[in-house]
Enzyme design. Structure first.
Site, PDB file in Angstrom:
ATOM      1  N   CYS A  45      45.063  25.626  11.159  1.00 53.22           N
ATOM      2  CA  CYS A  45      44.319  26.131  12.363  1.00 53.22           C
ATOM      3  C   CYS A  45      43.245  25.104  12.633  1.00 53.22           C
ATOM      4  O   CYS A  45      42.820  24.687  11.856  1.00 53.22           O
ATOM      5  CB  CYS A  45      43.762  27.464  12.227  1.00 53.22           C
ATOM      6  SG  CYS A  45      45.152  28.922  11.964  1.00 53.22           S
ATOM      7  N   CYS A  49      39.940  29.054  15.749  1.00 52.78           N
ATOM      8  CA  CYS A  49      41.066  29.916  15.702  1.00 52.78           C
ATOM      9  C   CYS A  49      40.526  31.457  15.555  1.00 52.78           C
ATOM     10  O   CYS A  49      39.890  31.856  14.547  1.00 52.78           O
ATOM     11  CB  CYS A  49      42.288  29.593  14.821  1.00 52.78           C
ATOM     12  SG  CYS A  49      43.576  30.722  15.014  1.00 52.78           S
ATOM     13  N   CYS A  76      49.583  26.533  13.933  1.00 60.44           N
ATOM     14  CA  CYS A  76      49.454  27.810  14.161  1.00 60.44           C
ATOM     15  C   CYS A  76      49.787  28.019  15.736  1.00 60.44           C
ATOM     16  O   CYS A  76      49.494  27.171  16.667  1.00 60.44           O
ATOM     17  CB  CYS A  76      47.847  28.400  14.290  1.00 60.44           C
ATOM     18  SG  CYS A  76      47.330  29.921  15.202  1.00 60.44           S
ATOM     19  N   CYS A  79      46.156  28.821  18.176  1.00 57.52           N
ATOM     20  CA  CYS A  79      45.413  27.915  18.457  1.00 57.52           C
ATOM     21  C   CYS A  79      45.763  26.399  18.713  1.00 57.52           C
ATOM     22  O   CYS A  79      45.241  25.547  19.216  1.00 57.52           O
ATOM     23  CB  CYS A  79      44.216  27.643  17.505  1.00 57.52           C
ATOM     24  SG  CYS A  79      44.751  27.220  15.741  1.00 57.52           S
TER      25      CYS A  79
END
Length: 207
Positions: A45, A49, A76, A79
């Site tokens: 991430c 995030c 992810c 994000c």
């Protein structure tokens, strides 16, 4: 000694106090400075995030997205650390891999959505479209398959098997097992003890 070990782990993971504060506060000012990955989920991430804060000991730091991808972490879905949308097939793979590794834990749709970074509704709908079953059904079948292995290859007590596969309520485990296989765990053990695992799994699989 514990603090020394913790500090050594932080050095090895690339973690600093500053980066950890950026992660827990979702600080977007650090987005261009590093990325973080979570070993238990296989996801990486941006610092900003909004997903659930992971355990610090499970976090690895990368300077760029390419490094994280090269280490076999997936971006992810929330994000979008690579700037691209994660394909649904890859996202569902993340979810199934997490379930396969953590089926003994308390897993709900809400828990999975937090861990795998998506809304419960979208996760449920996407998972069922790709896998043909809901996340809850997949969790149940995974647990039943593991229970079958205990039944045919060990003398472990039924209550202990239920606990070992993530269903500490023995009565519920027996009810679900019979629903999935047509037999109680005791009946199944008597019929199949010592049989080949693959044959037993096929007899206990969903239609």
């Amino acid at each position: 000694m514990e603090n020394k070990d913790a500090n050594q782990a932080n050095v090895e993971s690339g973690m600093t106090d500053e980066k950890w504060q950026a992660i827990i506060h979702n600080d977007e000012n650090y987005n261009d400075q590093f990325f973080y990955a979570v070993k238990t989920t296989g996801i990486f991430c941006r610092p900003s995030c909004k997903s659930r804060v992971p355990k610090k000991e499970n976090v690895l730091i990368f300077q760029n997205a390419h490094q994280a991808l090269s280490a076999n972490f997936r971006p992810c879905k929330r994000c979008k650390p690579t700037g691209e949308r994660l394909p649904d097939d890859d996202w569902v793979t993340q979810i199934t891999e997490y379930i396969d590794k953590n089926y003994i834990e308390k897993l709900s749709l809400e828990t999975l959505s937090e861990i795998c970074h998506g809304s419960p509704y979208h996760l449920h709908r996407t998972f069922k479209r790709i896998k043909g079953v809901t996340p809850v059904e997949y969790i149940q079948q995974t647990r039943i398959n593991k229970a079958i292995e205990y039944l045919i290859y060990s003398h472990t007590a039924i209550a202990d098997i239920a606990h070992a596969v993530g269903m500490p309520n023995t009565a519920y485990f027996i009810t679900l097992f019979k629903k999935k296989t047509g037999y109680t765990p005791t009946e199944y053990r008597l019929l199949n003890f010592g049989n080949n695992t693959s044959e037993v799994k096929n007899s206990g699989s969903q239609d």
